[in-house]
Design an enzyme around this catalytic site. Structure first.
Site, mmCIF file in Angstrom:
data_model
loop_
_atom_site.group_PDB
_atom_site.id
_atom_site.type_symbol
_atom_site.label_atom_id
_atom_site.label_comp_id
_atom_site.label_asym_id
_atom_site.label_seq_id
_atom_site.Cartn_x
_atom_site.Cartn_y
_atom_site.Cartn_z
ATOM 1 N N SER A 162 0.839 -1.191 0.000
ATOM 2 C CA SER A 162 0.000 0.000 0.000
ATOM 3 C C SER A 162 0.885 1.256 0.000
ATOM 4 O O SER A 162 1.778 1.379 -0.838
ATOM 5 C CB SER A 162 -0.947 -0.038 1.204
ATOM 6 O OG SER A 162 -1.916 0.980 1.140
ATOM 7 N N MET A 163 0.682 2.184 0.937
ATOM 8 C CA MET A 163 1.512 3.373 0.979
ATOM 9 C C MET A 163 2.982 3.021 1.197
ATOM 10 O O MET A 163 3.887 3.794 0.858
ATOM 11 C CB MET A 163 1.034 4.318 2.082
ATOM 12 C CG MET A 163 1.700 5.689 2.066
ATOM 13 S SD MET A 163 1.094 6.781 3.377
ATOM 14 C CE MET A 163 2.000 6.135 4.789
ATOM 15 N N HIS A 184 -7.500 -5.406 -0.930
ATOM 16 C CA HIS A 184 -6.297 -4.628 -0.647
ATOM 17 C C HIS A 184 -5.486 -5.149 0.533
ATOM 18 O O HIS A 184 -4.253 -5.203 0.465
ATOM 19 C CB HIS A 184 -6.701 -3.170 -0.393
ATOM 20 C CG HIS A 184 -5.540 -2.237 -0.265
ATOM 21 N ND1 HIS A 184 -4.764 -1.874 -1.336
ATOM 22 C CD2 HIS A 184 -5.021 -1.599 0.808
ATOM 23 C CE1 HIS A 184 -3.811 -1.046 -0.930
ATOM 24 N NE2 HIS A 184 -3.947 -0.869 0.366
ATOM 25 N N ASP A 210 -8.763 -2.974 -6.334
ATOM 26 C CA ASP A 210 -8.676 -3.977 -5.265
ATOM 27 C C ASP A 210 -9.596 -3.643 -4.095
ATOM 28 O O ASP A 210 -9.413 -4.155 -2.990
ATOM 29 C CB ASP A 210 -7.230 -4.150 -4.804
ATOM 30 C CG ASP A 210 -6.665 -2.938 -4.067
ATOM 31 O OD1 ASP A 210 -7.399 -1.943 -3.880
ATOM 32 O OD2 ASP A 210 -5.483 -2.977 -3.667
#
Length: 551
Positions: A170-171, A479, A424
């Protein structure tokens, strides 16, 4: 229906097949998934010293009973982007920083367990938790985070005599890209001073696991109105904040987090304006706020708005900025960035827009011919992309522009005012896959070392798990569930063991990249030869701009 109890079966099977630990592995968690511990605070938080005030459900429940105290401690100083006076939160460290969130909700636990099955332990893999609220440059300035990561990678590589694998989820994938840009820049330019060959020398693979590399539309809605109604990044995250805080309080909290500003969509109208990821079906193209039949010349293809107002009248705002932007029937992505930059001009977060070393449209990959780059992500889930908003009078208790959640149109994939596209469930496909499919292709200027780039997609196949009812099973592409997807676990073990993973594309990402490349806004930019976008914003004057369910 199934059971997830045999959660280490992938690693155990691969160990029997001969796979074993080789490359040191560094895991970088994403937004909201690292625990935050209290090291200094005001009297209302005195009982929570060195306890997780983010990442522990028990502490969260207790602390959140005093909402103002909790908000004050989770907020950053809006002007500096750093700690408020007398308050100091820091990320938890070690594997415990992000193996689980609030105890029962696993995050990196499945990856840690399966890597352990093929021989990894604390001497060959590391979890690099960080304060996910803080803008990346300030994480280095305040905590020395990237300098410590650089030295740790060097130590692991020198000890094992093998280059490292960096996995960012993710980030965290943006975080890794920032690090790769930072580490080769000279120290006098604010970089890590590793030299132009540092990545080539120390990094075997960069795994972008479900990274929003082109930014997140929902980051804009969070900063605009404190709303992330479809938040899947952590299933409980959006609900907890919405239950505890009103919209204005949420917006005030979010606006202090430089990380959210850093996740605003990248590339502006040139990338997002064509709406190449909005599937209109055969014979139709996006136009204004709707799909129209394509004529023999290709049909109209103007910039598609990010935000469309559903009401016709603009209130008589006292603030000229609200009037300036509220008078527009629709906003493009560039309009959103401009509004936020002017509205919060004194906030540190606005600097994350222009000082964005995590922006792959501006900063190329380092020159590293032997580097392997993997974009691995799930597809097949409805994901937020564009929004319907309505205007209201601003007040001390609320913001001037809010989502219109009464707009629903199943045929057009509009749910509570949000236009959905493939992704996602949290990050749209365009942001997940555009870097590997287009920007970082081996003949691209953004990949100067011609590093090997692999796109590996996982089609979502959810199933109910009796003993893990909050998750969607071993084939889920959602996700967070992707961290336990059996195909992902197998591929990560292969990469860590030095084996090869081949491309697999099941989505329309290549078609999306082609549409963006050939769109008139980008063709004009290329013909101009000046590298500048044409900068046209949506003016909202097309005939469909006031149709409430036509986004």
């Amino acid at each position: 229906t199934g059971s997830s109890s045999n959660r280490t079966s992938v690693g155990q099977r691969m160990a029997r097949e001969g796979f074993q630990a080789r490359h040191p592995v560094f895991m970088i968690p994403g937004f909201v998934t690292s625990g935050l511990e209290l090291w200094a605070g005001e009297q209302c938080a005195a009982a929570y010293f060195r306890r997780k005030i983010w990442g522990s459900l028990e502490t969260f429940r207790s602390f959140a009973s005093d909402q103002e105290c909790w908000k004050k401690h989770l907020s950053l100083d809006p002007e500096t982007g750093m700690d408020p006076p007398n308050i100091r939160l820091r990320s938890s460290q070690g594997f415990e920083a992000a193996d689980f969130w609030t105890g029962a909700f696993w995050v990196w636990d499945r990856i840690i367990r399966n890597l352990a099955d093929v021989g990894y332990d604390g001497s060959s893999m590391s979890m690099e938790g960080f304060d996910w609220r803080v803008d990346f440059p300030l994480v280095e300035q305040r905590d020395g985070h990237f300098s410590k990561l650089k030295r740790k990678i060097e130590a692991f590589v020198e000890h094992s005599n093998e280059k490292a694998v960096l996995i960012g989820h993710s980030m965290g994938a943006q975080h890794v890209f920032f690090f790769l840009v930072w580490v080769v820049k000279p120290k006098e330019e604010g970089g890590g001073g590793g030299g132009s060959d540092w990545v080539e020398k120390y990094i075997h693979a960069y795994v972008d696991l479900s990274g929003p590399m082109m930014g997140l539309p929902k980051a804009a809605s969070a900063l605009l109105s404190g709303e992330m109604k479809d938040t899947n990044m952590m299933p409980m995250f959006g609900g907890l904040l919405e239950n505890f805080f009103g919209r204005k309080r949420r917006q005030e909290l979010f606006a202090t987090w430089g990380s959210l500003w850093g996740m605003l969509p990248k590339g502006g109208d040139s990338i997002w304006g064509p709406a190449a990821d909005v599937d209109c079906g055969d014979g139709a193209v996006p136009s204004g706020t709707d799909c129209v039949l394509k004529n023999e010349n290709g049909g109209p293809t103007p910039n598609i708005p990010f935000l469309t107002f559903t009401d016709e009248e603009c209130p008589n705002y006292e603030d000229p900025l609200f009037s300036k932007f509220g008078s527009k029937p629709a906003w493009s992505f560039d309009d959103v960035i401009q509004y936020l930059s002017e509205w919060k001009s004194e906030y540190q977060g606005t600097r994350a827009i222009v000082e964005a070393w995590n922006d792959p449209t501006i900063h190329p990959l380092p020159h590293a011919p032997s580097l392997n780059i993997y974009c691995m992500y799930g597809v097949g889930l409805p994901t937020s992309r564009m929004y319907h908003y309505r205007r209201q009078n601003a007040s001390e208790n609320d913001v001037p522009f809010i989502m219109d959640n009464e707009i629903n149109n199943e045929t057009k994939r509009i749910i509570i005012g949000i236009k959905m596209v493939d992704g996602d469930g949290s990050v749209p496909l365009l942001s997940l896959g555009y870097t590997c499919a287009e920007l970082w292709k081996e003949d691209s200027d953004m990949n100067p070392g011609k590093s090997r780039v692999v796109t590996r997609e996982y089609k979502h196949e959810g199933s109910f798990q009796i003993d893990d009812p909050m998750r969607q099973g071993p084939l889920s592409g959602e996700h967070c569930d992707i961290l336990g997807n059996h195909g992902v676990l197998e591929d990560l073990i292969k990469i860590a063991a030095g084996d090869s993973v081949e491309p697999r594309i099941v989505s329309k990402i290549e078609e999306i990249a082609k549409k963006i490349r050939e769109h008139p806004i980008n063709a004009q930019e290329k013909n101009n030869g000046d590298g500048e976008r044409d900068g046209e914003h949506v003016d909202g004057n097309n005939d469909s701009s006031n149709d409430k369910d036509e986004l």
